[in-house]
Design an enzyme around this catalytic site. Structure first.
Site, mmCIF file in Angstrom:
data_model
loop_
_atom_site.group_PDB
_atom_site.id
_atom_site.type_symbol
_atom_site.label_atom_id
_atom_site.label_comp_id
_atom_site.label_asym_id
_atom_site.label_seq_id
_atom_site.Cartn_x
_atom_site.Cartn_y
_atom_site.Cartn_z
ATOM 1 N N CYS A 197 38.840 33.777 43.395
ATOM 2 C CA CYS A 197 39.889 32.759 43.365
ATOM 3 C C CYS A 197 40.043 32.116 44.749
ATOM 4 C CB CYS A 197 41.199 33.359 42.859
ATOM 5 S SG CYS A 197 42.359 32.125 42.242
ATOM 6 N N HIS A 257 39.756 36.182 37.777
ATOM 7 C CA HIS A 257 40.459 37.449 37.982
ATOM 8 C C HIS A 257 40.065 38.403 36.868
ATOM 9 C CE1 HIS A 257 43.070 35.990 41.163
ATOM 10 N NE2 HIS A 257 43.345 34.920 40.429
#
Length: 503
Positions: free
Chosen positions: A341, A442
């Site tokens: 991310c 994630h």
């Protein structure tokens, strides 16, 4: 409803335990927390965002998470601001003063985007009402201390929420930090008579030593407060449940260890979603540690740059304290680097924020490990995904979720080399080689096949340490162990009687 004498007293874990207990006993429970403040969040099946704690509690209850379980999420940013997420969708950033002094009151406030004004209290109550029609019982959780008198007028998560739900309330206290008599008595005494009558029991958490030594203390507390002590829960370290509060990071290993594949997670100032690494913590082939010390980073076999709620500020700090330089040198010396991310964003050539979504920094050069450029955007991507890794030989289907603001593309004329291909054909991340890659996904490390892929360049160190780790099975075992621990030390029958008598 489980409320606390303070933060980090164990409310979330106890709520998760009761979600599992009620499920085991044939009920259909669901968790609820009106307002959550955390950087650890999760994407629902509908592609909306909630606090990670309620996702964990829903998992313990054996149900899919939904935004009605956590309708209001505050994600701290740099300075004194936070991103406000309502019913899974971001409304924008607000200062703490504006939110607490305006946003929680009945007088309502503007969300900053020209849409109708929002009554947060009404929104969270509506979410509870919807949830209550679908599940029974609702396992509610408060936030922080229930006796913060300066916040009582704007409180929408503790006793006012219990009033709306007509909930039986159980007060959780942490005896390990000391002052348990004062914290319990004070928490009860500072309530209004109406709220005091709603508190039906006290649970003492994190007890160390021989519990018989607290027999007299239990009697004294019951005499002082006029409320039964329903349980004294021993401190434990051998039951592993995903935690939400960043204070848990203080308990994590901070240094490399001889004899295993050392994986260092960079300890960013605005680190988010550190639960991405829970599976690795229990994989016997590796030693996971958290650090921003350049000497310790240099000892790692693999460096993971985690998610960040403020990518540019963390990138600036990494350049200032020498961490950025150390990561680049470590890669040149044979270490692996994975960015997730925000970590994926800052591994590129540059990170740009032309609309100043994150703050005053408009652009910074990245680490240059990936030939990518990232533009921070106001639009937020939140969704669950299934995917496969392009370069992995097995092609095993995997799952994860996205929560990010920004678009990352190849820089200049660099070719597209995605790390993953999603089920719908979209591409994710960038893959340079087995030691250098980035992704927006994630939960990618919850997949045993991806961990094998990540460790492949270091097979000589893995040896015959152990078989791949089944994280999903491990979590189910931990929920059951937590439920058994609570059953052993809390009077569950008395709690059932309280709930029945007040039904």
């Amino acid at each position: 409803m489980f409320v606390g004498t303070g933060s980090d007293v164990g409310k979330s874990l106890i709520a998760a335990a009761f979600c599992r207990i009620f499920r085991q006993d044939g009920w259909h429970p669901a968790p609820f927390k009106a307002q959550n403040m955390a950087l650890n969040s999760f994407a629902t099946q509908e592609g909306l965002e909630i606090g990670r704690a309620q996702a964990v509690q829903a998992e313990a209850a054996g149900i899919k998470c939904h935004t009605d379980m956590n309708p209001l999420l505050l994600k701290p940013q740099s300075g004194h601001t936070c991103q406000v997420v309502l019913n899974g969708k971001p409304l924008g950033s607000r200062t703490a003063y504006d939110f607490w002094e305006k946003g929680g009151k009945q007088e309502k406030c503007d969300d900053g985007k020209g849409r109708p004004k929002i009554d947060f209290r009404d929104e969270v109550c509506q979410a509870f009402d919807r949830l209550e029609k679908r599940y029974n019982p609702i396992v509610m959780e408060g936030a922080g201390s229930i006796s913060e008198m300066n916040l009582s007028k704007t409180d929408i998560v503790n006793m006012p929420m219990a009033q709306h739900a007509d909930a039986d309330v159980f007060l959780v206290a942490d005896i390990d930090r000391g002052g348990v008599f004062a914290s319990v008595y004070g928490s009860v005494a500072l309530q209004s008579p109406q709220d005091r009558a709603r508190i039906k029991g006290v649970i003492i958490n994190k007890f160390r030593g021989d519990m018989r030594l607290f027999d007299e203390g239990k009697k004294l507390l019951e005499q002082l407060c006029g409320i039964p002590v329903l349980g004294i829960i021993p401190y434990f370290k051998d039951i592993h449940i995903e935690e939400e509060d960043s204070v848990a990071l203080a308990q994590k290993p901070m240094h490399a260890k001889h004899g295993k594949v050392n994986i260092a997670v960079v300890l960013l100032q605005h680190l988010s979603n550190y639960t991405d690494f829970n599976a690795l913590e229990h994989d016997q082939r590796v030693h996971l540690f958290y650090t921003n010390n350049v000497e310790d980073l240099a000892k790692a076999d693999i460096i993971i740059i985690p998610g960040s709620k403020s990518t540019l500020n963390d990138l600036y700090e990494m350049r200032r304290n020498g961490v950025a330089k150390t990561i680049v040198e470590a890669y040149r010396n044979g270490a692996g680097v994975l960015g997730i991310c925000g970590g994926f964003q800052l591994m590129g050539v540059e990170v740009c924020d032309p609309d100043h979504v994150e703050g005053c920094i408009g652009q910074l050069p990245g680490l240059g490990l990936l030939p990518t450029t990232t533009t921070i955007t106001t639009a937020k991507t939140t969704r669950q995904v299934r995917f496969s890794i392009q370069s992995a030989p097995s092609g095993t289907p995997m799952s994860g979720y996205e929560i990010h603001q920004g678009v990352t593309k190849p820089f200049g004329d660099a070719p597209a080399r995605p790390l993953a291909v999603l089920e719908d054909g979209q591409e994710d991340g960038y893959f340079v080689n087995g030691r250098c890659m980035g992704t927006y996904l994630h939960g990618i490390l919850d997949n045993a096949a991806f961990i094998d892929f990540l460790l492949a360049p270091f097979a000589h160190k893995v040896g015959q340490a152990s078989a791949p780790f089944d994280y999903a099975q491990f979590k189910e075992e931990q929920y059951d162990r937590l439920a058994q621990h609570i059953r052993q030390h809390v009077d569950i029958n008395k709690i059932y009687k309280i709930l029945k008598d007040n039904d």
